[in-house]
Design a protein around this motif. Structure first.
Motif, PDB file in Angstrom:
ATOM      1  N   GLY A 350      17.250 -15.647  12.077  1.00 30.62           N
ATOM      2  CA  GLY A 350      17.934 -16.257  10.949  1.00 30.62           C
ATOM      3  C   GLY A 350      18.049 -17.762  11.070  1.00 30.62           C
ATOM      4  N   ARG A 351      18.188 -18.251  12.300  1.00 29.02           N
ATOM      5  CA  ARG A 351      18.331 -19.697  12.489  1.00 29.02           C
ATOM      6  C   ARG A 351      17.062 -20.437  12.096  1.00 29.02           C
ATOM      7  NH1 ARG A 351      19.100 -19.932  17.758  1.00 29.02           N
ATOM      8  NH2 ARG A 351      17.189 -21.018  18.314  1.00 29.02           N
ATOM      9  N   VAL A 408      10.242 -20.105  18.084  1.00 29.17           N
ATOM     10  CA  VAL A 408       9.786 -20.220  16.700  1.00 29.17           C
ATOM     11  C   VAL A 408      10.846 -20.920  15.849  1.00 29.17           C
ATOM     12  CG1 VAL A 408       9.125 -18.932  14.638  1.00 29.17           C
ATOM     13  CG2 VAL A 408       8.294 -18.205  16.868  1.00 29.17           C
ATOM     14  N   ALA A 409      12.114 -20.516  16.031  1.00 28.47           N
ATOM     15  CA  ALA A 409      13.192 -21.136  15.253  1.00 28.47           C
ATOM     16  C   ALA A 409      13.293 -22.624  15.532  1.00 28.47           C
ATOM     17  CB  ALA A 409      14.521 -20.445  15.574  1.00 28.47           C
ATOM     18  N   ALA A 410      13.113 -23.011  16.792  1.00 29.74           N
ATOM     19  CA  ALA A 410      13.172 -24.440  17.130  1.00 29.74           C
ATOM     20  C   ALA A 410      12.017 -25.205  16.494  1.00 29.74           C
ATOM     21  CB  ALA A 410      13.158 -24.615  18.650  1.00 29.74           C
ATOM     22  N   SER A 846      21.110 -11.431  10.216  1.00 27.35           N
ATOM     23  CA  SER A 846      20.952 -12.853  10.549  1.00 27.35           C
ATOM     24  C   SER A 846      19.843 -13.487   9.700  1.00 27.35           C
ATOM     25  CB  SER A 846      20.644 -13.027  12.038  1.00 27.35           C
ATOM     26  OG  SER A 846      19.357 -12.530  12.354  1.00 27.35           O
ATOM     27  N   MET A 847      18.773 -12.731   9.451  1.00 24.64           N
ATOM     28  CA  MET A 847      17.706 -13.241   8.589  1.00 24.64           C
ATOM     29  C   MET A 847      18.209 -13.441   7.166  1.00 24.64           C
ATOM     30  SD  MET A 847      13.934 -11.604   7.804  1.00 24.64           S
ATOM     31  CE  MET A 847      13.549 -11.490   9.540  1.00 24.64           C
ATOM     32  N   ALA A 848      19.053 -12.530   6.688  1.00 17.55           N
ATOM     33  CA  ALA A 848      19.606 -12.659   5.340  1.00 17.55           C
ATOM     34  C   ALA A 848      20.475 -13.916   5.217  1.00 17.55           C
ATOM     35  CB  ALA A 848      20.412 -11.418   4.979  1.00 17.55           C
ATOM     36  N   GLY A 850      20.148 -16.620   7.017  1.00 16.11           N
ATOM     37  CA  GLY A 850      19.231 -17.748   7.038  1.00 16.11           C
ATOM     38  C   GLY A 850      18.549 -17.970   5.695  1.00 16.11           C
ATOM     39  N   PHE A 851      18.148 -16.878   5.021  1.00 12.87           N
ATOM     40  CA  PHE A 851      17.540 -17.007   3.696  1.00 12.87           C
ATOM     41  C   PHE A 851      18.527 -17.574   2.686  1.00 12.87           C
ATOM     42  CE2 PHE A 851      14.163 -13.448   4.355  1.00 12.87           C
ATOM     43  CZ  PHE A 851      13.458 -14.321   5.167  1.00 12.87           C
ATOM     44  N   LEU A 852      19.787 -17.161   2.784  1.00 15.58           N
ATOM     45  CA  LEU A 852      20.791 -17.627   1.832  1.00 15.58           C
ATOM     46  C   LEU A 852      20.975 -19.140   1.915  1.00 15.58           C
ATOM     47  CD1 LEU A 852      22.939 -16.760  -0.286  1.00 15.58           C
ATOM     48  CD2 LEU A 852      24.559 -16.566   1.612  1.00 15.58           C
ATOM     49  N   PHE A 853      20.879 -19.698   3.135  1.00  9.23           N
ATOM     50  CA  PHE A 853      20.988 -21.150   3.327  1.00  9.23           C
ATOM     51  C   PHE A 853      19.628 -21.724   3.754  1.00  9.23           C
ATOM     52  CE2 PHE A 853      25.280 -19.557   3.928  1.00  9.23           C
ATOM     53  CZ  PHE A 853      26.046 -20.473   3.239  1.00  9.23           C
ATOM     54  N   LEU A 854      18.573 -21.293   3.107  1.00  6.83           N
ATOM     55  CA  LEU A 854      17.213 -21.671   3.492  1.00  6.83           C
ATOM     56  C   LEU A 854      17.057 -23.193   3.510  1.00  6.83           C
ATOM     57  CD1 LEU A 854      14.421 -20.422   4.151  1.00  6.83           C
ATOM     58  CD2 LEU A 854      13.863 -20.673   1.747  1.00  6.83           C
ATOM     59  N   GLY A 855      16.631 -23.705   4.664  1.00  7.25           N
ATOM     60  CA  GLY A 855      16.451 -25.154   4.791  1.00  7.25           C
ATOM     61  C   GLY A 855      17.736 -25.932   4.591  1.00  7.25           C
ATOM     62  N   GLY A 856      18.865 -25.363   5.012  1.00  3.30           N
ATOM     63  CA  GLY A 856      20.142 -26.032   4.814  1.00  3.30           C
ATOM     64  C   GLY A 856      20.552 -26.081   3.349  1.00  3.30           C
TER      65      GLY A 856
END
Length: 893
Positions: A350-351, A408-410, A846-848, A850-856
């Motif tokens: 998610g991160r 990958v997240a980094a 956690s992926m959900a 991350g998608f909700l705040f995609l790219g901040g």
């Protein structure tokens, strides 16, 4: 519009103190002088965020002066009332009644006129020309900066200029007016955007004779370090540029501390209180002006960042009343810590979405991947730290894939198109020894398009390390960076890692099935949308390949990787595919998906099986006949056929994804395969997907809708088909649930990134309904009882998480508060109250988030065929049950 003092831009402005008639009294003239002077100060404060707290104190005074002057100051009075009350109905009516009254100065309007190349002098305060008015120095500096920005823009778009634009026009202004990075942060966000755009151009093309302070503004600390330090400072640049005390002439009473972004040195000592966690959590790029402005009303962004952080120890809560001296205390602590560790290991997925393309790295500093900390603290023992006992772990390689996801997240933080990410920078950040996190970092660089700068020699050096994770990361990363290019060199590299395609008498290579699966997906990416015949034939054969060695593992994941690759090669081509009509590709894929007694395909299966056996590529432990194994090939064929006909609205192909229409037909279909059939049938018929409850119900077979009641239980009624007794109620409940979930995913993909209210409401209602079902459903151990007429808890949990992901697709990048509350409540559950929370559950939630705040909150999803294909690959509805599970799908995807 053309009258002086009207509502539009005025034609001219009287000088301060000049009366409009000879009969003006001296007191009136002094009042006008005082009003215009204070109004100029008011406009100066509006251009400086650090002095915004002074504005509420100035407005009542200015309004009182305007009221005291009377008629000619009516527009001033209306302006102040508008600023104080934020009302839009006062100004126009006053202007219509008093067409000859003076129009107040407006620095914002003047700057807009500067950019528009229109006359801006009429909007400037009259006292701005008086150099003795030192309190307006900020307005003069901003005006001069905007004038230089306008000249630079002229040079950019000038047709007569054959040379590249010269950024020194702006640089000279920055040097003359002693601008600093802290000064730029004082500009309101809207005014800072044009300036930052020019600074970005200067950053990419700097000159070597600029002062160090300018390099600091451009965020080029590497060049600032080569500049000599100021005489008043004993520190070397760039540290002296950040830490030296400003001269008394430039100090401001209302000055506030700003932290310099993307710098190794902080401009404020207050940032030390944030601790190492905030600096190294892998989400530092989120802290921007734009994100703070968008989510300024609450702390949802900070809470999401805290939720997805895996770089700090979390508190371990023991049961209330537990005796700390009890011998079982340590075992209870380890059990709780292991549950928390499973959640922590799922957070990087998610991160990566949360921090996507938010960071611009420094080319002279090493890139640090945040730590994945699995330890905890004991609040009841003064926050004593407790570590996870690795000897009790099920397998010793449980951290391999979580560390890969962490890398990958980094890497996904790095924005696309960064000129600084050269081959030298990538090689400079290469780890000494192969590591899982660096392997994931390489894959992320490829996904962002940065691995294209590597030479074939560099790729060979990575592959020669003979590390499985590094090989997977390089294969997928290089393929993603060369999507659709059909590069022959990369193609040879990929087929080198598919032993089944090696020529006869080729030296045998021992490659894991995971590497081979990554190579198959890499072929699909490299030949994306090309309908390459040879690649289509190769990938079609790999879907039905039998286990070739005794050590063969994850056959389902291998077949699915081949199906995904086949779908990508022929992405959304549909019936227009040229050169493949004689292959009967659709018929073969339907046979692999649904089975049947088609003789010609059975013959082909026998021929293929005999050829595998003749080549010695047959496992001695896994015995299979000449028929296909639908458990292996059905998901792969569904993905291949669905991606081929994506958004084509082809009713003939959509009918091939038909669902069973009776209880008898349920015996021939696995319940979870119904989800894939509903999903791809809906995505093929793209234009028919509607955000209505009626459409959702229509995707569920009629006999299933009749059999399942509103509370999720299977009804036993004489009105239902007479063959209901032939299928256990638990299977009927599962099939109904999977059909509902498949329709929900299709709805989420169809409205991805749209924030559609109707789609959001439907998906929210489905999640809440399934949560209610789960509270009444039995555990997995009770599903075989004769009284079980509901879906079990693990199945319901899987469907809840998948629908939550669908909801996050619809609201992607919006940071919707209602959706975030639901996702956070799902994330905060534990095994005590909500049953067994698995690694799959934690990863999907956690992926959900991350998608909700995609790219901040600055990015969202598109609905092009490429975007949908990427979404479908990443959201395969069977998430890994453990950190080592790759049976259904390669975790790197």
């Amino acid at each position: 519009m053309g009258q002086e003092g009207g509502e539009g831009r005025p034609k001219g402005r009287e000088s301060v103190g000049a009366g409009s008639g000879t009969g003006r009294k001296l007191g009136q003239t002094q009042l006008w002088l005082l009003l215009e002077s204070l109004h100029a100060l008011y406009e100066d404060c509006r251009l400086d965020m650090t002095r915004w707290p002074c504005i509420p104190s100035l407005l009542p005074l200015l309004r009182g002066l305007a009221t005291l002057i009377g008629g000619e100051a009516n527009q001033y009075e209306a302006r102040y009332e508008l600023d104080m009350s934020e009302s839009c109905g006062v100004g126009p009516s006053v202007a219509e009644r008093m067409p000859k009254c003076r129009c107040p100065a407006d620095m914002y309007q003047a700057l807009v006129c500067v950019i528009d190349s229109s006359d801006h002098s009429a909007w400037l305060p009259g006292v701005l020309d008086n150099e003795k008015a030192e309190h307006l120095d900020w307005s003069r500096r901003v005006l001069r900066l905007y004038l230089s920005v306008r000249e630079y823009c002229f040079s950019c778009f000038s047709k007569d200029s054959a040379e590249s634009p010269d950024p020194t026009i702006v640089i000279r202004t920055l040097i003359r007016d002693s601008w600093s990075l802290r000064d730029l942060h004082r500009l309101p966000f809207g005014l800072a955007v044009p300036v930052q755009e020019v600074i970005q151009d200067c950053r990419d093309n700097p000159q070597l004779d600029w002062p160090g302070a300018v390099y600091m503004i451009l965020n080029r600390q590497d060049l600032a370090a080569n500049c000599p330090a100021d005489d008043d400072s004993l520190l070397n640049a760039p540290y002296s540029l950040n830490l030296q005390v400003r001269s008394k002439e430039r100090q401001d009473h209302h000055e506030v501390d700003f932290r310099i972004k993307n710098s190794s040195v902080s401009a404020s000592n207050n940032t030390a209180a944030e601790g190492t966690r905030e600096r190294n959590d892998g989400m530092s790029g989120i802290d921007k002006d734009s994100t703070r402005l968008r989510f300024s009303q609450d702390l949802r962004l900070k809470e999401a960042r805290k939720t997805l952080s895996s770089s700090h120890a979390r508190p371990v809560q023991l049961p209330k009343g537990m005796d700390l001296s009890h011998p079982e205390t340590n075992n209870v602590q380890q059990t709780k810590l292991f549950e928390m560790a499973m959640k922590t290991m799922a957070l990087p997925v998610g991160r990566g979405a949360f921090s996507l393309s938010t960071l611009t790295p420094l080319p002279t500093e090493p890139f640090r991947i945040p730590d994945l900390i699995l330890s905890g603290t004991l609040p009841h023992q003064n926050n004593a730290q407790i570590t996870l006992d690795t000897n009790n772990l099920v397998t010793q390689n449980m951290l391999d894939w979580p560390e890969f996801h962490n890398g990958v997240a980094a890497g996904l933080q790095l924005a696309k198109g960064q000129a600084q990410l050269t081959r030298t920078w990538i090689v400079y950040n290469k780890s000494v020894e192969p590591s899982n996190s660096h392997a994931g970092f390489l894959m992320a660089l490829g996904l962002q398009g940065h691995l294209g700068c590597l030479s074939i020699t560099d790729i060979y050096r990575y592959l020669s390390q003979e590390d499985d994770m590094t090989t997977i990361g390089v294969l997928l990363g290089v393929s993603a960076a060369s999507t659709g290019s059909m590069d022959t060199t990369i193609s040879k590299m990929l087929f080198l890692h598919i032993p089944a395609r090696h020529p006869a008498h080729y030296p045998e290579l021992e490659l894991s099935s995971l590497i081979q699966a990554a190579a198959l997906v890499g072929v699909g990416l490299l030949y994306l949308g090309s309908s390459h015949r040879i690649m289509t034939e190769v990938l079609l054969e790999e879907i039905i390949r039998k286990p070739s060695t005794d050590s063969w593992r994850d056959q389902e994941g291998y077949a699915l990787a081949a199906g995904i690759g086949l779908g990508l090669v022929n992405l959304a081509r549909g019936p227009s595919t040229k050169g493949l009509s004689d292959m009967d590709l659709e018929g073969k894929l339907c046979y692999f998906m649904n089975g049947g007694a088609t003789f010609k395909y059975s013959n082909q299966m026998k021929i293929a099986s005999d050829s595998f056996a003749a080549a010695g590529n047959v496992s001695a432990q896994v015995m299979e006949d000449n028929l296909i194994n639908l458990n292996v090939t059905s998901p792969a064929a569904a993905y291949a056929l669905g991606l081929m006909y994506l958004q084509t609205n082809d009713k003939t192909i959509a009918s091939r994804f038909s669902n069973p229409e009776s209880n008898f037909a349920l015996d021939f279909v696995r319940p979870d395969f119904i989800l894939l059939r509903v999903l791809f049938r809906s995505l093929i018929m793209w234009n028919e997907v509607k955000a209505t409850s009626t459409w959702i119900e229509e995707q569920i077979p009629q006999f299933l809708r009749n059999a399942v009641s509103e509370d999720g239980s299977v009804q036993h009624s004489t009105n239902i088909d007479i063959d209901i007794c032939e299928v256990d109620p638990h299977t009927i409940a599962q099939c109904h649930l999977y059909a509902l979930t498949g329709a929900s995913i299709a709805l989420g993909v169809r409205y991805a990134g749209s924030s559609d209210r109707d789609a959001k409401k439907i998906l929210l209602d489905n999640i809440l309904k399934l949560l209610t079902f789960k509270s009444k459903s039995p555990d997995i151990a009770m599903v075989h009882a004769s009284t079980c007429n509901r879906a079990d808890k693990p199945t319901l949990e899987q469907c809840i998480c998948v629908i939550a992901l669908s909801l996050s697709l619809v609201m992607a990048g919006s940071g919707d508060l209602e959706t975030f509350k639901l996702l956070r409540s799902l994330h905060m559950r534990d095994n005590t109250k909500s049953g067994r929370i698995t690694y799959a559950t934690s990863m999907s939630v956690s992926m959900a988030i991350g998608f909700l705040f995609l790219g901040g909150g600055q990015l969202s999803f598109g609905t092009s065929p490429k975007a949908i294909a990427a979404i479908l690959v990443s959201l395969f509805p069977h998430f890994p049950t453990s950190t080592t599970d790759n049976r259904s799908l390669l975790q790197a995807l």
